[in-house]
Design an enzyme around this catalytic site. Structure first.
Site, PDB file in Angstrom:
ATOM      1  CG  HIS A 147      46.853  32.456  38.054  1.00 43.76           C
ATOM      2  ND1 HIS A 147      45.836  32.421  37.138  1.00 43.76           N
ATOM      3  CD2 HIS A 147      46.635  33.552  38.833  1.00 43.76           C
ATOM      4  CE1 HIS A 147      45.028  33.453  37.344  1.00 43.76           C
ATOM      5  NE2 HIS A 147      45.500  34.157  38.364  1.00 43.76           N
TER       6      HIS A 147
ATOM      7  NE  ARG B 178      48.236  41.828  41.297  1.00 43.36           N
ATOM      8  CZ  ARG B 178      46.929  41.645  41.067  1.00 43.36           C
ATOM      9  NH1 ARG B 178      46.261  40.724  41.709  1.00 43.36           N
ATOM     10  NH2 ARG B 178      46.315  42.400  40.176  1.00 43.36           N
TER      11      ARG B 178
ATOM     12  CG  ASP C 126      36.970  46.676  37.488  1.00 41.22           C
ATOM     13  OD1 ASP C 126      37.690  45.767  37.051  1.00 41.22           O
ATOM     14  OD2 ASP C 126      37.031  47.106  38.660  1.00 41.22           O
TER      15      ASP C 126
ATOM     16  CB  THR D 182      37.120  41.854  34.763  1.00 43.46           C
ATOM     17  OG1 THR D 182      37.971  41.524  35.859  1.00 43.46           O
ATOM     18  CG2 THR D 182      36.630  40.554  34.133  1.00 43.46           C
ATOM     19  CB  THR D 183      42.541  42.294  34.822  1.00 44.67           C
ATOM     20  OG1 THR D 183      42.544  43.615  34.281  1.00 44.67           O
ATOM     21  CG2 THR D 183      43.896  41.678  34.638  1.00 44.67           C
ATOM     22  CB  THR D 184      39.544  38.703  37.615  1.00 45.03           C
ATOM     23  OG1 THR D 184      39.904  37.658  38.516  1.00 45.03           O
ATOM     24  CG2 THR D 184      38.068  38.590  37.263  1.00 45.03           C
TER      25      THR D 184
ATOM     26  CE  LYS E 125      43.982  34.664  42.946  1.00 43.89           C
ATOM     27  NZ  LYS E 125      43.150  35.360  41.932  1.00 43.89           N
TER      28      LYS E 125
ATOM     29  CG  ASP F 270      38.734  41.286  40.800  1.00 38.06           C
ATOM     30  OD1 ASP F 270      39.222  40.838  39.755  1.00 38.06           O
ATOM     31  OD2 ASP F 270      38.115  40.586  41.609  1.00 38.06           O
TER      32      ASP F 270
ATOM     33  CG  ASN G 103      38.517  34.285  39.505  1.00 37.82           C
ATOM     34  OD1 ASN G 103      38.423  33.082  39.760  1.00 37.82           O
ATOM     35  ND2 ASN G 103      39.681  34.913  39.493  1.00 37.82           N
TER      36      ASN G 103
ATOM     37  CD  GLU H 195      42.338  42.606  43.605  1.00 38.67           C
ATOM     38  OE1 GLU H 195      42.124  42.754  42.389  1.00 38.67           O
ATOM     39  OE2 GLU H 195      43.052  41.664  44.042  1.00 38.67           O
TER      40      GLU H 195
HETATM   41  C1  XBP Z   1      41.794  42.957  39.001  1.00 34.72           C
HETATM   42  C2  XBP Z   1      43.017  42.203  38.674  1.00 34.72           C
HETATM   43  C3  XBP Z   1      42.983  40.709  38.733  1.00 34.72           C
HETATM   44  C4  XBP Z   1      42.768  40.254  40.173  1.00 34.72           C
HETATM   45  C5  XBP Z   1      43.236  38.827  40.372  1.00 34.72           C
HETATM   46  O1  XBP Z   1      40.965  42.815  37.893  1.00 34.72           O
HETATM   47  O2  XBP Z   1      44.021  42.792  38.324  1.00 34.72           O
HETATM   48  O3  XBP Z   1      44.231  40.244  38.275  1.00 34.72           O
HETATM   49  O4  XBP Z   1      43.574  41.058  41.034  1.00 34.72           O
HETATM   50  O5  XBP Z   1      42.542  37.982  39.481  1.00 34.72           O
HETATM   51  P1  XBP Z   1      39.825  43.944  37.556  1.00 34.72           P
HETATM   52  P2  XBP Z   1      43.387  36.898  38.633  1.00 34.72           P
HETATM   53  O6  XBP Z   1      39.959  45.093  38.551  1.00 34.72           O
HETATM   54  O7  XBP Z   1      40.117  44.351  36.140  1.00 34.72           O
HETATM   55  O8  XBP Z   1      38.501  43.218  37.708  1.00 34.72           O
HETATM   56  O9  XBP Z   1      44.343  36.247  39.607  1.00 34.72           O
HETATM   57  O10 XBP Z   1      42.342  35.957  38.091  1.00 34.72           O
HETATM   58  O11 XBP Z   1      44.076  37.703  37.579  1.00 34.72           O
HETATM   59 MG    MG Z   2      39.152  46.687  39.445  1.00 37.38          MG
END
Ligand code: XBP
Ligand code: MG
Length: 252
Positions: free
Chosen positions: A86, A55, A8, A126-128, A89, A10, A132, A17
């Site tokens: 976004h 979010r 992962d 990852t979700t990001t 951001k 973030d 990033n 975060e």
């Molecule tokens: C964490 C998330 C992401 C980040 C923000 O991802 O949920 O959405 O908070 O990034 P992970 P974005 O823990 O899976 O790495 O604004 O690009 O979504």
């Molecule tokens: Mg994470």
């Protein structure tokens, strides 16, 4: 036999975060003339939803009494307006990364290098947003580190984000490996639900936002990967060394 480690981003590779994404969101809101201010406590609640666009939609639906798109906005349809916000951001977040403002967590670089030297495959789930990820790697480990990862599975590449298992299943599919051949690294309950949902043994390193999350069933839960001079606290599971190393990883 373990062939790959899937990380992962973030909260796991770096503590992004509180002082990264949250700050970038607020910069985008200010630029748009919105009076939204995601302080540390509120952002902790909003992290229940993964994905920055999701979010923001969550915030509008569950935390605002009413919301109307500003008349001077270029987008009139809500999802397009959120997507545009976004993008801004992400622009501000990349600026923060490029300044070197967000370092890797303790032990991350060492674990990546130990795994590489042992011939293990590395991947990211990852979700990001993909940019990033590449900019975090570029700004902390250098350009060539992007090539250390055989698969970088990120953001909208899957329809359902964490806690759905999709992103880890996608990464394993691209690796051509089974869950038994991989170990996942996560930091949050949503992340663990995702990796566990993909039947992956998971090592968790908590952070300020996730210390009290439920990681029942995780192979090992630590407060960080740690270093010899900065030992990890074992929250659940067993580890023979005082910090996470490859032996400890392959022993879970
Ligand atoms: C964490 C998330 C992401 C980040 C923000 O991802 O949920 O959405 O908070 O990034 P992970 P974005 O823990 O899976 O790495 O604004 O690009 O979504
Ligand atoms: Mg994470």
């Amino acid at each position: 036999m373990t062939k790959a480690l899937i990380f992962d981003v973030d909260g796991t590779l770096a503590d992004t975060e509180k002082d990264g994404h949250r700050v970038a969101f607020n910069m985008a809101f200010a630029e748009a003339g919105l009076d939204w201010d995601w302080d540390v406590a509120l952002y902790g609640k909003l992290l229940a939803v993964t994905g920055g666009k999701e979010r923001m939609a969550f915030y509008i639906s569950d935390f605002l009494d009413t919301f109307s798109i500003p008349s001077d906005a270029t987008e009139t349809e809500l999802s397009a307006y959120i997507a545009n916000m976004h993008k801004r951001k992400t622009h501000f977040y990349l600026q923060l990364l490029k300044t070197g403002a967000i370092p890797l967590r303790p032990g991350v670089e060492r674990v990546l290098n130990e795994a590489r030297q042992a011939g293990l495959t590395l991947a990211i789930a990852t979700t990001t947003t993909p940019d990033n990820v590449t900019w975090l790697l570029r700004s902390t480990l250098g350009e060539e580190s992007i090539g250390w990862f055989d698969v970088i599975a990120a953001g909208d590449i899957v329809k359902d984000k964490k806690p759905a298992a999709d992103i880890f299943l996608y990464a394993m599919d691209k690796l051509g490996l089974s869950a038994e051949q991989c170990i996942a690294f996560e930091d949050s309950e949503n992340g663990f639900l995702s990796s566990n949902g993909a039947n992956l043994k998971t090592i968790v390193t908590t952070n300020d936002y996730t210390r009290d999350h439920d990681f029942s069933g995780a192979a090992l839960v630590l407060d960080q990967m740690g270093e010899a001079d900065n030992p990890a606290e074992i929250i659940s599971g067993t580890m023979s060394s005082s910090y996470l190393n490859l032996d400890a990883i392959l022993s879970v």
